[in-house]
Design a protein around this motif. Structure first.
Motif, PDB file in Angstrom:
ATOM      1  N   ILE A  44       0.944  -1.173   0.046  1.00 11.67           N
ATOM      2  CA  ILE A  44       0.021   0.265  -0.008  1.00 11.67           C
ATOM      3  C   ILE A  44       0.874   1.353  -0.076  1.00 11.67           C
ATOM      4  O   ILE A  44       0.550   1.962  -0.584  1.00 11.67           O
ATOM      5  CB  ILE A  44      -1.018   0.001   1.171  1.00 11.67           C
ATOM      6  N   LEU A  45       1.818   1.437   0.864  1.00 12.79           N
ATOM      7  CA  LEU A  45       2.798   2.474   0.901  1.00 12.79           C
ATOM      8  C   LEU A  45       3.510   2.699  -0.159  1.00 12.79           C
ATOM      9  O   LEU A  45       3.827   3.952  -0.821  1.00 12.79           O
ATOM     10  CB  LEU A  45       3.691   2.406   2.171  1.00 12.79           C
ATOM     11  N   GLU A 105       1.220   4.166  -3.124  1.00 12.27           N
ATOM     12  CA  GLU A 105       0.618   5.447  -2.790  1.00 12.27           C
ATOM     13  C   GLU A 105       2.037   6.454  -3.534  1.00 12.27           C
ATOM     14  O   GLU A 105       1.597   7.393  -3.805  1.00 12.27           O
ATOM     15  CB  GLU A 105       0.501   5.701  -1.208  1.00 12.27           C
ATOM     16  N   TRP A 122      -4.180   7.787  -6.432  1.00  9.89           N
ATOM     17  CA  TRP A 122      -3.944   8.346  -5.062  1.00  9.89           C
ATOM     18  C   TRP A 122      -5.079   8.705  -4.343  1.00  9.89           C
ATOM     19  O   TRP A 122      -5.488   8.189  -2.990  1.00  9.89           O
ATOM     20  CB  TRP A 122      -3.019   9.463  -5.037  1.00  9.89           C
ATOM     21  N   MET A 155      -7.064   5.801  -2.683  1.00 10.97           N
ATOM     22  CA  MET A 155      -6.614   4.970  -1.617  1.00 10.97           C
ATOM     23  C   MET A 155      -6.900   5.641  -0.320  1.00 10.97           C
ATOM     24  O   MET A 155      -6.721   5.060   0.744  1.00 10.97           O
ATOM     25  CB  MET A 155      -4.949   5.128  -1.855  1.00 10.97           C
ATOM     26  N   LEU A 156      -7.452   6.599  -0.240  1.00 11.13           N
ATOM     27  CA  LEU A 156      -7.769   7.595   0.964  1.00 11.13           C
ATOM     28  C   LEU A 156      -9.259   7.136   1.228  1.00 11.13           C
ATOM     29  O   LEU A 156     -10.241   7.534   0.437  1.00 11.13           O
ATOM     30  CB  LEU A 156      -7.471   8.875   0.912  1.00 11.13           C
ATOM     31  N   TYR A 188      -5.226  14.028   7.276  1.00 13.20           N
ATOM     32  CA  TYR A 188      -3.801  14.048   6.449  1.00 13.20           C
ATOM     33  C   TYR A 188      -3.205  15.288   7.411  1.00 13.20           C
ATOM     34  O   TYR A 188      -3.540  16.350   7.235  1.00 13.20           O
ATOM     35  CB  TYR A 188      -4.163  14.347   5.102  1.00 13.20           C
ATOM     36  N   ARG A 207     -10.897  13.836   3.205  1.00 11.31           N
ATOM     37  CA  ARG A 207     -10.487  13.807   1.911  1.00 11.31           C
ATOM     38  C   ARG A 207     -11.101  15.020   0.905  1.00 11.31           C
ATOM     39  O   ARG A 207     -10.218  15.365  -0.136  1.00 11.31           O
ATOM     40  CB  ARG A 207     -10.962  12.465   1.097  1.00 11.31           C
ATOM     41  N   HIS A 235       0.942   5.696   9.183  1.00  9.21           N
ATOM     42  CA  HIS A 235      -0.138   5.431   8.368  1.00  9.21           C
ATOM     43  C   HIS A 235      -1.104   4.726   9.128  1.00  9.21           C
ATOM     44  O   HIS A 235      -0.709   3.642   9.694  1.00  9.21           O
ATOM     45  CB  HIS A 235       0.010   4.758   7.143  1.00  9.21           C
ATOM     46  N   ILE A 239      -6.270   4.285   3.388  1.00 12.09           N
ATOM     47  CA  ILE A 239      -5.556   4.971   4.306  1.00 12.09           C
ATOM     48  C   ILE A 239      -6.349   5.777   5.044  1.00 12.09           C
ATOM     49  O   ILE A 239      -7.368   6.525   4.531  1.00 12.09           O
ATOM     50  CB  ILE A 239      -4.632   5.948   3.673  1.00 12.09           C
ATOM     51  N   ARG A 298      -2.705   9.709   8.070  1.00  9.06           N
ATOM     52  CA  ARG A 298      -1.473   9.772   7.518  1.00  9.06           C
ATOM     53  C   ARG A 298      -0.908  11.071   8.278  1.00  9.06           C
ATOM     54  O   ARG A 298      -1.485  12.141   8.104  1.00  9.06           O
ATOM     55  CB  ARG A 298      -1.299   9.728   5.932  1.00  9.06           C
ATOM     56  N   TYR A 317       1.857  16.083  -2.659  1.00 11.08           N
ATOM     57  CA  TYR A 317       2.613  15.254  -3.534  1.00 11.08           C
ATOM     58  C   TYR A 317       4.128  15.390  -3.209  1.00 11.08           C
ATOM     59  O   TYR A 317       4.765  14.480  -3.604  1.00 11.08           O
ATOM     60  CB  TYR A 317       2.334  15.528  -4.870  1.00 11.08           C
TER      61      TYR A 317
END
Length: 168
Positions: free
Chosen positions: A13-14, A17, A29, A32-33, A39, A66, A134, A147, A150, A166
């Motif tokens: 997973i990491l 990402e 990306w 995945m959240l 965050y 998100r 994470h 995720i 994070r 990013y």
């Protein structure tokens, strides 16, 4: 699951990402959240410790869910973020992945990271490095993991320009 399987899952997973960020595949990306992902990139308080509460202390980056990240991706993708154009090129390296807590539904994972960013305007390369935590959660659909949290501690927080999601 056993420790070995948990670590392999977490690494997968990491690493995925990091690759999505490097390749600027923003929608992959975001997928995945979890919608309620937290965050956070805390700031250093007088260089001694990281801030502990994003609601009352300074953060380098903080999104409570998100939606804020989706908005940021939308601005970058549309070109409406003039300060970000052209985007920096990145190369993420994730290492020392360790599962620090696990049950059938949740993995809490610690890792180290190093990201080189290249700014094509200034022709400069800037290394960023630190530690990440994470929290990965299994979704009701079975083997899908998202995720849900994070936290990124940037150890070299003297930043000679703006950073964005990013870059970490």
């Amino acid at each position: 699951m056993n420790r070995y399987v948990n670590r392999l899952l977490a690494e997968e997973i990491l690493f995925a990402e990091a690759l999505a960020l490097d390749e600027q595949r923003w929608n992959d990306w975001l997928a995945m959240l979890h919608p309620q992902v937290k965050y956070w990139v805390p700031a250093w308080n007088q260089g001694v410790r990281c801030t502990a509460d994003p609601a009352s202390e300074l953060s380098l980056i903080y999104y409570a869910d998100r939606r804020g990240l989706e908005d940021r991706v939308k601005r970058i993708s549309s070109g409406r973020s003039a300060a970000s154009m052209p985007l920096k090129r990145t190369s993420h390296i994730v290492a020392n992945v360790t599962v620090i807590d696990a049950d059938e539904q949740t993995l809490k994972v610690h890792s180290a990271f190093h990201v080189d960013t290249y700014d094509s305007r200034s022709k400069e390369i800037h290394p960023l490095f630190g530690r990440q935590t994470h929290v990965l959660s299994r979704q009701d659909t079975g083997n899908t993991w998202l995720i849900t949290e994070r936290t990124t501690v940037l150890l070299n927080d003297y930043i000679p320009g703006a950073i964005d999601f990013y870059c970490l």
